[in-house]
Motif scaffolding. Structure first.
Motif, PDB file in Angstrom:
ATOM      1  N   HIS A 135      -3.610   3.345   5.533  1.00 20.41           N
ATOM      2  CA  HIS A 135      -4.188   2.008   5.533  1.00 20.41           C
ATOM      3  C   HIS A 135      -5.281   1.961   6.595  1.00 20.41           C
ATOM      4  CE1 HIS A 135      -0.701   0.623   3.117  1.00 20.41           C
ATOM      5  NE2 HIS A 135      -0.097   1.588   3.792  1.00 20.41           N
ATOM      6  N   LEU A 136      -6.509   1.699   6.176  1.00 18.63           N
ATOM      7  CA  LEU A 136      -7.658   1.736   7.070  1.00 18.63           C
ATOM      8  C   LEU A 136      -8.239   0.336   7.232  1.00 18.63           C
ATOM      9  CD1 LEU A 136      -9.397   4.934   5.650  1.00 18.63           C
ATOM     10  CD2 LEU A 136      -7.668   4.764   7.467  1.00 18.63           C
ATOM     11  N   SER A 141      -5.737   2.639   1.306  1.00 20.87           N
ATOM     12  CA  SER A 141      -6.234   1.281   1.086  1.00 20.87           C
ATOM     13  C   SER A 141      -7.102   0.863   2.260  1.00 20.87           C
ATOM     14  CB  SER A 141      -5.067   0.293   0.931  1.00 20.87           C
ATOM     15  OG  SER A 141      -4.206   0.672  -0.134  1.00 20.87           O
ATOM     16  N   TRP A 142      -8.130   0.064   1.959  1.00 20.80           N
ATOM     17  CA  TRP A 142      -9.053  -0.421   2.987  1.00 20.80           C
ATOM     18  C   TRP A 142      -8.929  -1.934   3.120  1.00 20.80           C
ATOM     19  CZ3 TRP A 142      -9.969   4.052   0.496  1.00 20.80           C
ATOM     20  CH2 TRP A 142     -10.556   5.104   1.223  1.00 20.80           C
ATOM     21  N   VAL A 164      -2.714  -5.784   6.182  1.00 21.51           N
ATOM     22  CA  VAL A 164      -1.944  -4.547   5.980  1.00 21.51           C
ATOM     23  C   VAL A 164      -0.490  -4.919   5.717  1.00 21.51           C
ATOM     24  CG1 VAL A 164      -1.188  -2.390   7.046  1.00 21.51           C
ATOM     25  CG2 VAL A 164      -3.506  -3.243   7.465  1.00 21.51           C
ATOM     26  N   PRO A 165       0.147  -4.339   4.691  1.00 19.55           N
ATOM     27  CA  PRO A 165       1.536  -4.691   4.378  1.00 19.55           C
ATOM     28  C   PRO A 165       2.474  -4.431   5.551  1.00 19.55           C
ATOM     29  CG  PRO A 165       0.565  -3.386   2.612  1.00 19.55           C
ATOM     30  CD  PRO A 165      -0.400  -3.336   3.751  1.00 19.55           C
ATOM     31  N   ALA A 166       3.521  -5.220   5.640  1.00 21.01           N
ATOM     32  CA  ALA A 166       4.541  -5.001   6.663  1.00 21.01           C
ATOM     33  C   ALA A 166       5.319  -3.731   6.330  1.00 21.01           C
ATOM     34  CB  ALA A 166       5.479  -6.205   6.737  1.00 21.01           C
ATOM     35  N   GLU A 220     -10.708 -10.086  -2.130  1.00 20.24           N
ATOM     36  CA  GLU A 220      -9.462  -9.326  -2.227  1.00 20.24           C
ATOM     37  C   GLU A 220      -9.083  -8.755  -0.862  1.00 20.24           C
ATOM     38  OE1 GLU A 220      -7.430  -8.844  -4.828  1.00 20.24           O
ATOM     39  OE2 GLU A 220      -8.659 -10.188  -6.039  1.00 20.24           O
ATOM     40  N   PRO A 221      -7.815  -8.885  -0.425  1.00 18.92           N
ATOM     41  CA  PRO A 221      -7.391  -8.324   0.872  1.00 18.92           C
ATOM     42  C   PRO A 221      -7.633  -6.815   0.949  1.00 18.92           C
ATOM     43  CG  PRO A 221      -5.734  -9.827   0.029  1.00 18.92           C
ATOM     44  CD  PRO A 221      -6.728  -9.625  -1.079  1.00 18.92           C
ATOM     45  N   VAL A 222      -7.350  -6.113  -0.158  1.00 15.95           N
ATOM     46  CA  VAL A 222      -7.637  -4.681  -0.231  1.00 15.95           C
ATOM     47  C   VAL A 222      -8.960  -4.534  -0.978  1.00 15.95           C
ATOM     48  CG1 VAL A 222      -6.818  -2.429  -1.010  1.00 15.95           C
ATOM     49  CG2 VAL A 222      -5.160  -4.181  -0.314  1.00 15.95           C
TER      50      VAL A 222
END
Length: 455
Positions: A163-164, A208-209, A216-218, A192-194
């Protein structure tokens, strides 16, 4: 010195005590260049200062009055149209600075070993999210993921993802090419979050960016921030006879195309709230955005588990005026060429520690030299030298080692700081029986912050 059992260090030795962990058939990979603080003699930059950025800033100042240094930094670096980090690939030999991962693969390999060590120290959770803040050109992530590949059997039962957090669309494309080749695509909508997804070319790990850490997901995550916090906007404050006053950016009266620093005549909201009551220095730099991000990291680690590793220029609450600019690998006037030069300030680790709160344990800062030597950089270098017969490459390896560890170069200018779950450092529990007391296995020492013995 802490000695580890053979089982504890087996995975570390597999990662970097054997030539097979390198990335090419020649056994070594060299990234030429100099680090950000070093002077070089690049070709004269004939580009004129970005008129639109200067015009934007002067218009804002004329409309509202002098602006805080933090606002000047934010606009100059991350303005979505004319910001420095938005304009393209500013890293590497053709950019304005080069970071440690660009100098030698060994740096990223050791960070990769640290990530897996902390995952193991947490009890090998089923999930491992590698989260990098400000990934640059993707060099560090690529080196870390290569170590993950070498230790695929160790990570076999874990769900690994990347996750970047990157605000620059241009740099995200550079990162995507580095990590996924052509195996990434942008999101259909801008909100979009990603905003980009892909899979790594080796291992097929999902990448994912994101624009914000909050997206970023927990989950159990190892967070890496290398030369990230030093580019976040700072407020500057000066002690005066009337108390603390904020340093602002204004227009030079006699030269409307030039900017200057001024001291606010009255307290600002920032000067009234951000300076500690017991502050002893006469000039202070505070990075509230850095404090917010540290709190986010601390909350995420406290709630979902994980660890954070921060590497940056910095001090432990001792320095004063560290705000500076870089252009063409040379120091540059911070108020000249806004949008065309990198702006940076040393990270105050004492402030980050204070903002992290009581919910996490903080380690460091320790110098880069100490961290890398504790991680085994000397051993790794000797392995690479033994496997390399080319004189030029051997010379480059030694030079890169010197650049990373020499006290007069990067060795003592950069520091490492870590956030951990308090349970990571807890004393082993004792289980009492009828006639005996059993002690749980000792915790794996925190690599880099503890000198490890591989005997």
């Amino acid at each position: 010195m802490r000695s580890l059992t053979s089982k504890s260090v087996h995975f570390i030795s597999r990662a970097f005590l054997h030539p097979a962990a390198t990335s090419s058939s020649s056994s070594v990979r060299w990234r030429a260049g100099r680090c950000r603080f070093c002077s070089s003699s690049p070709p004269e930059d004939e580009r004129k200062p970005r008129a639109s950025m200067l015009r934007h800033l002067t218009s804002k100042i004329k409309a509202t009055g002098p602006i805080p240094v933090a606002e000047y930094m934010r606009e100059s670096l991350t303005n979505p149209v004319t910001g420095y980090y938005v304009r393209g690939d500013v890293l590497g030999p053709q950019g304005d600075f080069i970071t440690s991962p660009e100098i030698s693969q060994i740096f990223g390999e050791l960070v990769g070993v640290w990530c897996i060590s902390e995952w193991m120290g947490a009890g090998r959770p089923a999930q491992l999210q590698l989260v990098e803040l400000g990934p640059g050109r993707g060099s560090l992530a690529a080196d870390v993921l290569r170590v993950f590949g070498q230790l695929r059997s160790v990570l076999a039962e874990a769900s690994v993802s990347v996750h970047l957090v990157e605000v620059s669309p241009a740099l995200s494309r550079v990162q995507a090419r580095r990590l996924t080749g052509e195996q990434s695509r942008e999101a259909d909508g801008e909100d979009e979050p990603v905003y980009r997804r892909g899979r790594t070319t080796t291992g097929g790990l999902p990448v994912s960016w994101y624009r914000r850490l909050d997206d970023v997901p927990a989950g159990f995550s190892v967070y890496v921030a290398h030369e990230f916090f030093d580019a976040l906007p700072i407020h500057k404050f000066q002690r005066t006879e009337k108390g603390w006053r904020e340093v602002m950016v204004d227009i030079e009266p006699d030269e409307p195309e030039r900017l200057r620093f001024v001291v606010a005549p009255t307290p600002t909201l920032a000067s009234s709230t951000l300076v500690q009551a017991d502050e002893k220095r006469n000039h202070v730099e505070v990075c509230p955005e850095g404090g917010v991000i540290i709190q986010q990291l601390a909350n995420r680690i406290s709630e979902s588990g994980g660890a954070a590793l921060i590497a940056d220029y910095g001090h432990d609450g001792t320095k004063t005026d560290t705000f500076r600019g870089f252009k063409g690998h040379q120091l540059h006037d911070v108020l000249a060429s806004p949008g065309l030069a990198d702006l940076t300030a040393d990270v105050d680790f004492s402030y980050l520690r204070r903002m992290a709160g009581e919910g996490v344990a903080c380690l460091g800062p320790v110098t880069q030299r100490t961290f890398l030597k504790n991680m085994g950089i000397d051993t790794r270098l000797q392995v690479l030298l033994r496997s390399c017969s080319d004189p030029a490459t051997r010379k480059q390896l030694i030079q890169s080692y010197d650049m990373l560890t020499s006290p007069s170069k990067m060795g003592e200018r950069f520091h490492f700081f870590s956030l951990l779950s308090p349970s990571r450092l807890a004393e082993p529990k004792r289980t009492e029986g009828l006639k005996m007391e059993k002690k749980s296995p000792a915790q794996l020492p925190v690599a880099g912050f503890t000198e490890l013995s591989f005997s």
